[in-house]
Every structure is written in C-alpha cells, then in structure tokens.
Enzyme design. Structure first.
Site, PDB file in Angstrom:
ATOM      1  N   TYR A 176      -7.366   8.493  -6.740  1.00  0.00           N
ATOM      2  CA  TYR A 176      -6.515   7.564  -6.072  1.00  0.00           C
ATOM      3  C   TYR A 176      -4.954   8.032  -6.196  1.00  0.00           C
ATOM      4  O   TYR A 176      -4.187   8.099  -5.551  1.00  0.00           O
ATOM      5  CB  TYR A 176      -6.688   6.115  -6.775  1.00  0.00           C
ATOM      6  N   SER A 215       2.819   4.807  -6.813  1.00  0.00           N
ATOM      7  CA  SER A 215       2.501   4.275  -8.021  1.00  0.00           C
ATOM      8  C   SER A 215       2.730   5.049  -9.203  1.00  0.00           C
ATOM      9  O   SER A 215       2.771   6.276  -9.174  1.00  0.00           O
ATOM     10  CB  SER A 215       0.922   4.145  -7.963  1.00  0.00           C
ATOM     11  N   LYS A 252      -2.078   9.255  -3.611  1.00  0.00           N
ATOM     12  CA  LYS A 252      -0.340   8.724  -3.803  1.00  0.00           C
ATOM     13  C   LYS A 252       0.380   9.916  -3.984  1.00  0.00           C
ATOM     14  O   LYS A 252       1.168  10.255  -3.116  1.00  0.00           O
ATOM     15  CB  LYS A 252      -0.198   7.760  -4.980  1.00  0.00           C
TER      16      LYS A 252
HETATM   17  P1  NAD Z   1      -3.834  -5.086  -1.489  1.00  0.00           P
HETATM   18  O1  NAD Z   1      -5.225  -4.499  -1.572  1.00  0.00           O
HETATM   19  O2  NAD Z   1      -3.694  -6.562  -1.965  1.00  0.00           O
HETATM   20  O3  NAD Z   1      -3.058  -4.904  -0.230  1.00  0.00           O
HETATM   21  C1  NAD Z   1      -3.075  -3.701   0.755  1.00  0.00           C
HETATM   22  C2  NAD Z   1      -3.292  -3.935   2.090  1.00  0.00           C
HETATM   23  O4  NAD Z   1      -3.588  -3.122   3.171  1.00  0.00           O
HETATM   24  C3  NAD Z   1      -4.641  -5.153   2.282  1.00  0.00           C
HETATM   25  O5  NAD Z   1      -3.935  -6.330   3.094  1.00  0.00           O
HETATM   26  C4  NAD Z   1      -5.579  -4.392   3.068  1.00  0.00           C
HETATM   27  O6  NAD Z   1      -6.480  -5.285   3.735  1.00  0.00           O
HETATM   28  C5  NAD Z   1      -4.607  -3.695   3.794  1.00  0.00           C
HETATM   29  N1  NAD Z   1      -5.422  -2.088   4.318  1.00  0.00           N
HETATM   30  C6  NAD Z   1      -6.091  -1.651   3.479  1.00  0.00           C
HETATM   31  N2  NAD Z   1      -6.649  -0.543   4.334  1.00  0.00           N
HETATM   32  C7  NAD Z   1      -5.876  -0.513   5.451  1.00  0.00           C
HETATM   33  C8  NAD Z   1      -5.835   0.046   6.803  1.00  0.00           C
HETATM   34  N3  NAD Z   1      -6.604   1.236   6.794  1.00  0.00           N
HETATM   35  N4  NAD Z   1      -5.399  -0.253   7.967  1.00  0.00           N
HETATM   36  C9  NAD Z   1      -4.513  -1.347   7.538  1.00  0.00           C
HETATM   37  N5  NAD Z   1      -4.728  -2.138   6.595  1.00  0.00           N
HETATM   38  C10 NAD Z   1      -5.403  -1.816   5.487  1.00  0.00           C
HETATM   39  O7  NAD Z   1      -2.959  -4.120  -2.552  1.00  0.00           O
HETATM   40  P2  NAD Z   1      -1.521  -4.259  -3.081  1.00  0.00           P
HETATM   41  O8  NAD Z   1      -1.603  -4.513  -4.720  1.00  0.00           O
HETATM   42  O9  NAD Z   1      -0.837  -5.347  -2.476  1.00  0.00           O
HETATM   43  O10 NAD Z   1      -0.921  -2.908  -2.952  1.00  0.00           O
HETATM   44  C11 NAD Z   1      -0.183  -2.485  -2.099  1.00  0.00           C
HETATM   45  C12 NAD Z   1       0.096  -1.034  -2.040  1.00  0.00           C
HETATM   46  O11 NAD Z   1       0.847  -0.749  -3.539  1.00  0.00           O
HETATM   47  C13 NAD Z   1      -1.057  -0.088  -2.025  1.00  0.00           C
HETATM   48  O12 NAD Z   1      -0.958   0.943  -1.165  1.00  0.00           O
HETATM   49  C14 NAD Z   1      -1.317   0.164  -3.695  1.00  0.00           C
HETATM   50  O13 NAD Z   1      -1.807   1.612  -3.537  1.00  0.00           O
HETATM   51  C15 NAD Z   1       0.171   0.225  -4.011  1.00  0.00           C
HETATM   52  N6  NAD Z   1      -0.022   0.078  -5.574  1.00  0.00           N
HETATM   53  C16 NAD Z   1      -0.424  -1.454  -5.918  1.00  0.00           C
HETATM   54  C17 NAD Z   1      -0.447  -1.260  -7.302  1.00  0.00           C
HETATM   55  C18 NAD Z   1      -1.079  -2.543  -7.934  1.00  0.00           C
HETATM   56  O14 NAD Z   1      -1.347  -2.777  -9.156  1.00  0.00           O
HETATM   57  N7  NAD Z   1      -1.275  -3.783  -7.114  1.00  0.00           N
HETATM   58  C19 NAD Z   1       0.224  -0.492  -8.126  1.00  0.00           C
HETATM   59  C20 NAD Z   1       0.831   0.867  -7.569  1.00  0.00           C
HETATM   60  C21 NAD Z   1       0.623   0.938  -6.370  1.00  0.00           C
END
Ligand code: NAD
Ligand code: UDP
Length: 353
Positions: free
Chosen positions: A160, A136, A164
């Site tokens: 958070y 991120s 990362k």
């Molecule tokens: P999201 O919460 O929609 O998706 C994350 C998924 O991981 C969900 O389906 C959740 O159920 C699953 N999950 C969580 N903990 C788990 C576990 N212990 N075991 C198995 N599954 C688990 O989030 P997103 O927006 O799709 O983000 C995906 C990744 O990208 C994350 O790692 C997030 O930190 C990173 N990210 C997101 C953003 C954003 O703004 N959306 C920005 C930068 C980085």
C-alpha cells in the site's frame, strides 16, 4: 456559478466529509466512485446536510471506475461540451488496507497506481492541471525522527505504501515534464478518525475493522466484545503505540485549504503533511472514548502487530506556513463525534441503504 471540482472516491470516508466542506464553501462537485468501499447513501446524506439537491449542478454522481479511460474521457468531454469544465480534481479513490495489500499486491498497483495514471492521462489530455492527491504518512515507513517532516526519507514498508509513493513519484515526473503547468498538492494524511458532528456521515468499514478507532467504536456500541491492544512494551509513555489522530473534519478543511491555495497561487508542486503534531497512545484513545461515550471499553494487551511503528507524529509546520491550516479539534471532539455517528448508525450505512 461556483468553481467545479471532480472528486474521485468522494463517497468514501474522507471524500464524503470533504464534499460537505466544499459544498458549503460554494464549490460545485461531480463525484466519481465505483462504491467498492462505500455507499451512495453517504452522498444522499451529504446533500441533505448541505441542503443541495442530489444530481443538481451542485452535486452530481457518476458510478464508474478511475481505471476506465473511456469513463474519464467522457466526463471531461461532457464537462467541456456543457461549458462547465473541471477547475480541479481531488483524487481520493483507491484501496487503503495495509494487510490486504500484502495479499493482493497487483490489485493495489492496479487501482492505486494504474488508476491514478489513467486519471492523470485524462487530466493532461483535457488540460485540467490542478490536482489534490490523497497520499499517506505510510510513505515514511519506520520513521527515524518524530515529529516527521516532509523531508524525511520515503521508505515504504508495505505494498500500500509503495503504491502511494509510486503515485507521488509519477506526479513529480509529470510536474517536471511541463514546468509551470501543473498545480499539485500531495497531502500525506496521518490517522484520520471521527465523524461529522451531525452523526449523519462517518467511517463505515466493511467487515472486520483493521484500524484502532473504528474497532474501539464497535466495542463501545456492543458490536465487538473487546479490543486487542497490539503491544504494551513500545518505547512510549504507557507502552502502547502512539499515532497522530486527526479529526476528519480538520482533514476536510485541509483539502479546502489546499484547493483554494492551488487555484489562487498558480503552478506549484506542494507536498504537505496533514496531522496535528500531537501523539496519542492506544490507551489514551481508549480512555478518551470511554469518557466521551460513557461506555466501558474492555481490552486485552496482546503481542505487537507485525509491521507497526512505535510512534508516528506529523511535523505540521509546512501546512501551517503554506496553507494557513492547522487542526482545531481535540481527541475528545474526535471521540464525541465518532460516538454520535456510531450510536446513530450502529451498522453504518447498511440499515438505511
Ligand atoms: P474509503 O475507502 O472510505 O474511500 C475511497 C473511495 O474510493 C471509496 O468510496 C471507494 O468506493 C472508492 N474507490 C475505490 N476504488 C475505486 C475505483 N477503482 N474507482 C472509483 N472509485 C474507487 O477511504 P478513505 O479513508 O476515505 O481514504 C481516501 C483516500 O485517502 C485513499 O486514497 C486512501 O488511501 C487515502 N488515505 C486514507 C487514510 C485513512 O486512514 N483513512 C490515511 C492516509 C491516506
Ligand atoms: N491498534 C491496536 N488494536 C487494533 C488496531 C490498532 O492496538 O485493533 C493499534 C496499532 O498497533 C497502532 C494504533 O493502534 O499502534 C493505530 O493503528 P491503526 O491501524 O489505526 O493505524 P496505523 O497503525 O495504520 O497508523
């Protein structure tokens, strides 16, 4: 048979859109998700849009937790026993709410850091050494210079972001421990927003949305009365905070580009921003969303949110040079597709789940 990829967190916002792009590109997928922040309905729709059967060899679903070493060992062992080992892993699973990470830091270290360690240990044990990791822009904290290059200092400002950065360091250490073995892409996303143009899949935050885009969408559809704009005295063109918003389909294409590159180019440790290189203010987003939806978006200017940076914009040069990837979609595309999703699913996946 296509290449086979394990997708952790594949039912989530970014994961579901990436699954779609990879299925359409011919990859076979196994999604591991505990559905703590997502619905299985997202994958049902991914299957429908891409005309594959759910739980066929093209798209399998495993309800499980990345922190469980037995679950992971079983998945890798079964894959090998069936002569369908994973060629790569894309690791989306994790928790992502900055505010919650202050309240529950141990949970964030557990899921994001211990969970990633458990996954990496299973990959190492089963000689699966190709990984795309969801990092991120949060790892940059308050950036000194914008646009932000990958060489900018890593100085997170919340639990958070530290989680990362910790995984990024773990990957660097792992790569150094076994030179010419690992193929790793750490992708530092800027602000993923929007939805698939079909309106069938999109972002579905549980409870009160912390992020701007889902909040604006919920105001437009009438679920919330008004947006609070956090600060109107930032040093930006209209005084409101500036971010680099990236269409989730561009982001999904970026994962395909990274995966293709790792599988083609061999061992490497790539760290790459995924952003557009353009900054938009809160009011730019409000105006673009109002134009795309035809809805009035009432807002109030309020105090700054603690911990916010004024401007974050990616320098996307490395992604262009190494992955031949750049964003194609505009803010107006983002708002149009986000609105299509929001209108068709005012309560997210819940009504049909
Ligand atoms: P999201 O919460 O929609 O998706 C994350 C998924 O991981 C969900 O389906 C959740 O159920 C699953 N999950 C969580 N903990 C788990 C576990 N212990 N075991 C198995 N599954 C688990 O989030 P997103 O927006 O799709 O983000 C995906 C990744 O990208 C994350 O790692 C997030 O930190 C990173 N990210 C997101 C953003 C954003 O703004 N959306 C920005 C930068 C980085
Ligand atoms: N923002 C806002 N009102 C909200 C949510 C966010 O004004 O209800 C602003 C926030 O201050 C920032 C921008 O919108 O300038 C993007 O915020 P978001 O939380 O979506 O992303 P992040 O700050 O994590 O990059």
């Amino acid at each position: 048979m296509g290449r086979r990829v394990l997708i952790t967190g594949g039912a989530g916002f970014i994961g579901s859109h990436t699954c779609l792009v990879l299925l359409e590109a011919g990859y076979d997928l196994l999604v591991l998700d505990n559905f703590s922040n997502s619905s299985p309905e997202a994958l049902t729709r991914v299957a429908a849009i891409s005309s594959v059967s759910l739980n066929s060899t093209r798209l399998q679903i495993e309800h499980g937790d990345i922190r469980n070493p037995h679950t992971l060992d079983q998945l890798f062992s079964d894959a090998a026993a069936n002569d369908r080992p994973f060629d790569a892993v894309i690791h989306f699973a994790g928790l992502k709410a900055v505010g919650e990470s202050f309240q529950k830091p141990l949970l964030y270290w557990d899921v994001n850091v211990s969970g990633s360690r458990t996954l990496l240990a299973a990959m190492e044990a089963h000689a699966c050494c190709t990984l795309v990791f969801s990092s991120s822009a949060t790892v940059y904290g308050f950036p000194k210079d914008v646009p932000i290059p990958e060489s900018a200092p890593i100085q997170p400002i919340n639990p958070y972001g530290f989680s990362k950065a910790a995984v990024e360091q773990m990957l660097a250490d792992l790569n150094a421990s076994a030179p010419n073995t690992w193929r790793i892409a750490c992708l530092r996303y800027f602000n993923p927003v929007g939805a698939h143009p079909s309106g069938q899949i999109g972002e579905d935050p549980l409870g009160f949305p912390n992020n701007l885009f889902p909040f604006v969408s919920q105001v437009a559809v009438g679920r919330r009365d008004q947006l609070q704009v956090f600060g109107s005295d930032w040093p930006t063109h209209d005084g409101t905070g500036v971010r680099d918003y990236i269409h989730v389909m561009d982001l999904a294409d970026g994962h395909k580009a990274a995966l293709d590159s790792l599988l083609k180019e061999g061992p490497q440790h790539l760290i790459c921003n995924l952003g557009s290189g353009a900054g938009k203010s809160v009011l730019d987003v409000v105006n673009a969303y109002a134009a795309a939806s035809g809805q009035n978006i009432p807002y109030a200017l309020v105090d700054r949110r603690p911990g916010d940076a004024a401007i974050t914009i990616a320098d996307p040069t490395r992604a262009a040079n190494t992955l031949s990837w750049r964003t194609k979609r505009t803010l107006s595309d983002i708002c149009r597709d986000g609105w299509t999703w929001q209108q068709a699913n005012p309560m997210g996946y819940r009504e049909s789940a």
